[in-house]
Design a protein around this motif. Structure first.
Motif, PDB file in Angstrom:
ATOM      1  N   CYS A  79       0.827  -1.210   0.000  1.00 49.14           N
ATOM      2  CA  CYS A  79       0.000   0.000   0.000  1.00 49.14           C
ATOM      3  C   CYS A  79       0.860   1.258   0.000  1.00 49.14           C
ATOM      4  CB  CYS A  79      -0.868   0.045   1.258  1.00 49.14           C
ATOM      5  SG  CYS A  79      -2.048  -1.295   1.416  1.00 49.14           S
ATOM      6  N   GLY A  80       0.161   2.386  -0.150  1.00 49.18           N
ATOM      7  CA  GLY A  80       0.806   3.674   0.092  1.00 49.18           C
ATOM      8  C   GLY A  80       1.225   4.398  -1.164  1.00 49.18           C
ATOM      9  N   ASN A  81       0.805   5.651  -1.277  1.00 50.56           N
ATOM     10  CA  ASN A  81       1.088   6.438  -2.463  1.00 50.56           C
ATOM     11  C   ASN A  81       1.915   7.686  -2.172  1.00 50.56           C
ATOM     12  OD1 ASN A  81      -0.684   5.043  -4.600  1.00 50.56           O
ATOM     13  ND2 ASN A  81      -2.067   5.274  -2.863  1.00 50.56           N
ATOM     14  N   GLU A  82       1.811   8.160  -0.957  1.00 52.97           N
ATOM     15  CA  GLU A  82       2.500   9.404  -0.620  1.00 52.97           C
ATOM     16  C   GLU A  82       3.550   9.107   0.436  1.00 52.97           C
ATOM     17  OE1 GLU A  82       1.033  14.003   0.077  1.00 52.97           O
ATOM     18  OE2 GLU A  82       0.171  12.486   1.358  1.00 52.97           O
ATOM     19  N   GLY A  83       4.604   9.912   0.477  1.00 51.58           N
ATOM     20  CA  GLY A  83       5.602   9.716   1.521  1.00 51.58           C
ATOM     21  C   GLY A  83       6.883  10.470   1.248  1.00 51.58           C
ATOM     22  N   VAL A  84       7.665  10.608   2.307  1.00 52.97           N
ATOM     23  CA  VAL A  84       8.984  11.203   2.143  1.00 52.97           C
ATOM     24  C   VAL A  84      10.019  10.119   2.443  1.00 52.97           C
ATOM     25  CG1 VAL A  84       9.107  12.059   4.540  1.00 52.97           C
ATOM     26  CG2 VAL A  84      10.473  13.167   2.753  1.00 52.97           C
ATOM     27  N   SER A 138       9.873  20.630   6.968  1.00 53.13           N
ATOM     28  CA  SER A 138      10.050  19.450   7.817  1.00 53.13           C
ATOM     29  C   SER A 138       9.720  18.175   7.061  1.00 53.13           C
ATOM     30  CB  SER A 138       9.131  19.568   9.036  1.00 53.13           C
ATOM     31  OG  SER A 138       7.785  19.378   8.618  1.00 53.13           O
ATOM     32  N   ASP A 139      10.135  17.042   7.619  1.00 51.26           N
ATOM     33  CA  ASP A 139       9.786  15.754   7.021  1.00 51.26           C
ATOM     34  C   ASP A 139       8.272  15.586   6.931  1.00 51.26           C
ATOM     35  OD1 ASP A 139      12.309  14.904   6.502  1.00 51.26           O
ATOM     36  OD2 ASP A 139      12.408  13.376   8.099  1.00 51.26           O
ATOM     37  N   LEU A 140       7.565  16.041   7.959  1.00 52.93           N
ATOM     38  CA  LEU A 140       6.121  15.882   7.981  1.00 52.93           C
ATOM     39  C   LEU A 140       5.474  16.711   6.858  1.00 52.93           C
ATOM     40  CD1 LEU A 140       4.459  14.092   9.733  1.00 52.93           C
ATOM     41  CD2 LEU A 140       4.185  15.961  11.371  1.00 52.93           C
ATOM     42  N   THR A 141       5.991  17.913   6.662  1.00 54.56           N
ATOM     43  CA  THR A 141       5.494  18.746   5.561  1.00 54.56           C
ATOM     44  C   THR A 141       5.792  18.082   4.232  1.00 54.56           C
ATOM     45  OG1 THR A 141       5.852  20.732   6.870  1.00 54.56           O
ATOM     46  CG2 THR A 141       5.675  21.022   4.489  1.00 54.56           C
TER      47      THR A 141
END
Lengths: 388, 388
Positions: A79-84, A138-141
């Motif tokens: 799964c998963g489409n977005e991320g850093v 930031s990583d979260l951003t």
């Protein structure tokens, strides 16, 4: 450093309810000479991820044999489409000319859907990555910028030629995209009229059953209005106020012409936005939280020349992949969003970091709980996986 | 010939139900040196005329004092937007250079809405007239060509770049516009999929009350299908067949891509067309017979890039009045529609000529009956006034 040969991944073997379908598996990581290996730092949970698990999304992750499992006949999709992520190794045949960011340690985000970001590691073609080395981000951003803020940015740019002082009206203004719309619009001196629910939903956001009983009043209404106003909203009203409050209606009538409507609710809420748009304006749909079809009064189409369209960031990304001028446009978009974010003009959503520490049943329970929270949307916090 | 100083006209002094509002009055005809005087030969009844009487149309005829009435304080508005007329006198200051059709005896039609065609005579600026001297085009054809066939023609041209072999899907295919769509599409080698009601409506077309009971089966279904097929329809199906018949659905799936949908019904019927459109296609609304808002599934907007728009011939005419290239386009359109008509490839609708012989109560009853027939749409024949 010993090459990494396996990755802990969240995925599924069969589409269905996340509660029953989700699994944690170790998957094989085959490094390639023409690819880079990345380690994901943060991997958010978006509605599209959930729809992919359910099998209702138009693009689905690939189910393929997981050779690390005893039962390797049963396919597995990550799964998963977005991320850093950060690059941890670069294949010897990767062409880095003119792309000095393709190196170990570089921070990157995903260019397109389907990267399988709910994983510790991935082997990826660098053409699917975008460098995210902007200072003050930031990583979260970085982890949460490519879906919602980009959607807001594009909708404010691609449908109407908005000039400072023009007005945008949107429903679901408290959604992640809605909040980004408020802030990006503010930065461009566009006015926003923001419609929110005045009652709490009694059904989970992803439920297909409809509520027959009216919802109770939203307890945090005043706080929500204040929060959106603080983000830069020019006006925040509930659906009910928009329908019944004469002074609000009078204000809208006398305010400057409204050129763009943004809809993530559907049903009658879409119609109630459409009514305030000036002739020839665009109503753009990017979500359907009410699960009701978009309703448009016939007269607005015929006599007001209303244009009703949809926006899907994934399609834009696909288009951009084949058009050089859109690649340039994407760079400008990311630069601008990072600038706003670093300047404190584009807030990163409230997030809850969910640590995934192994492939045991306890970890799976934590994963399922996070997805459940994301589905219900109750906590108000975006769920973000972090693999330890 | 003695100059004509008055005209028998159908109109109203107050908006409302045609049954109570309609009146027959003699109105003053003030000839002008810079205008021409025309005698109307035929004046059709269109839905827009009825909505103008009711006061629900966005453009309304002007209420002004009728100096020929004893009670000249009460204003009067002349109805009628479409019609064929002949020039019976030309003011001495009219510039006829390059326009040799501006002469006594020339047949003309109206360029824009609001001409007040339900009248014996009118004094008009020649810039509001279009010559209609094409051979082989009857008065009835000329009288009925500027609204419905032009609407069909434009919708097949202005939204998608249709090539021979492309497919158009439409509901309300038995409407006047629908029939014109079938025939014009055929002449361009476009395929049409035509959806009709499989049940008879139990409420008048212009009623705002909704029927709670299901409508009885349409007795003339087979005849209607045959008639539309004879006009050139490639496929004629009922709403019910489209929803439930697997073989029809299979056929649609396997048929060539459908680029354009035309909707004059609204509600779920619009959604059921939208579902068959290829990604990026246009759904164009030009009517709302069901009185329900247009319903569009959210996923078609977001994932299929469906574009939902409206078409209004009146707006196109207004645009054309200010753009030279559209005037050229209009001439080409009329030439083509007249060519098709003269060649027997574009049928004139079934009409009922309604003679208006004077301003007595009997004549008014005849007028009201014709408008009532037009509202109910039951006779299947277009009502057309002829002043004797």
């Amino acid at each position: 450093m010993r090459p990494i040969s396996s990755s802990l991944s969240i995925g599924f073997s069969k589409h269905g309810a996340p509660e029953s379908s989700l699994a944690l598996q170790r998957t094989l990581l085959s490094s390639r000479r023409d690819a880079v290996t990345v380690r994901f730092r943060l991997s958010p949970v978006n509605p599209a991820d959930i729809n992919q698990i359910q099998g209702t999304y138009p693009i689905l992750p690939k189910l393929q044999p997981n050779l690390l499992q005893n039962d390797s006949e049963t396919p597995f999709a990550i799964c998963g489409n977005e991320g850093v992520a950060e690059i941890i190794s670069v294949g010897e045949n990767v062409d880095t000319s003119g792309k000095d960011w393709i190196k170990v340690g570089s921070r990157v985000v995903m260019k397109s859907t389907g990267a399988g970001t709910w994983s510790q590691y991935a082997v990826m073609d660098p053409s699917n990555l975008i460098p995210m080395n902007h200072t003050g981000v930031s990583d979260l951003t970085a982890a949460t910028i490519m879906v919602n803020p980009c959607t807001a940015y594009r909708m404010l740019r691609d449908f109407e030629d908005l000039k400072p002082g023009d007005t945008v009206i949107q429903n679901g203004a408290n959604s992640a995209v809605g909040q980004a719309v408020i802030q990006i619009a503010k930065s461009r001196n566009l006015k926003t009229i923001n419609i929110i629910r005045g009652t709490t939903a009694t059904t989970p956001r992803n439920s297909t059953t409809k509520s027959a009983t009216p919802s109770p009043p939203r307890p945090d209404l005043d706080a929500l209005k204040s929060r959106l106003t603080a983000l830069g909203a020019d006006m925040v009203v509930t659906e009910e106020e928009l329908r019944a409050d004469r002074s609000i209606q009078q204000h809208l009538k006398s305010s400057s012409t409204i050129k763009l409507g943004l809809n993530c609710v559907g049903g009658k809420s879409a119609a109630s936005i459409a009514r305030w748009l000036q002739p020839g304006a665009s109503l753009v749909t990017y979500g359907g939280m009410s699960k009701q079809p978009v309703e448009i009064p016939t007269s607005l189409l015929i006599f007001n020349d209303l244009k009703v369209k949809g926006f899907w960031m994934t399609r834009w990304n696909e288009l951009a992949a084949s058009k050089a001028e859109l690649e340039v446009e994407r760079e400008a978009m990311i630069r601008e969003l990072c600038r706003l974010s670093a300047a404190g003009l584009l807030a990163t959503p409230d997030c809850e970091i969910v640590d995934v520490a192994g492939d045991g049943p306890d970890s799976l329970e934590i994963v399922k709980r996070a997805v459940d929270v994301a589905m219900r949307g109750g906590s108000g916090k975006k769920q973000v996986f972090r693999f330890l």
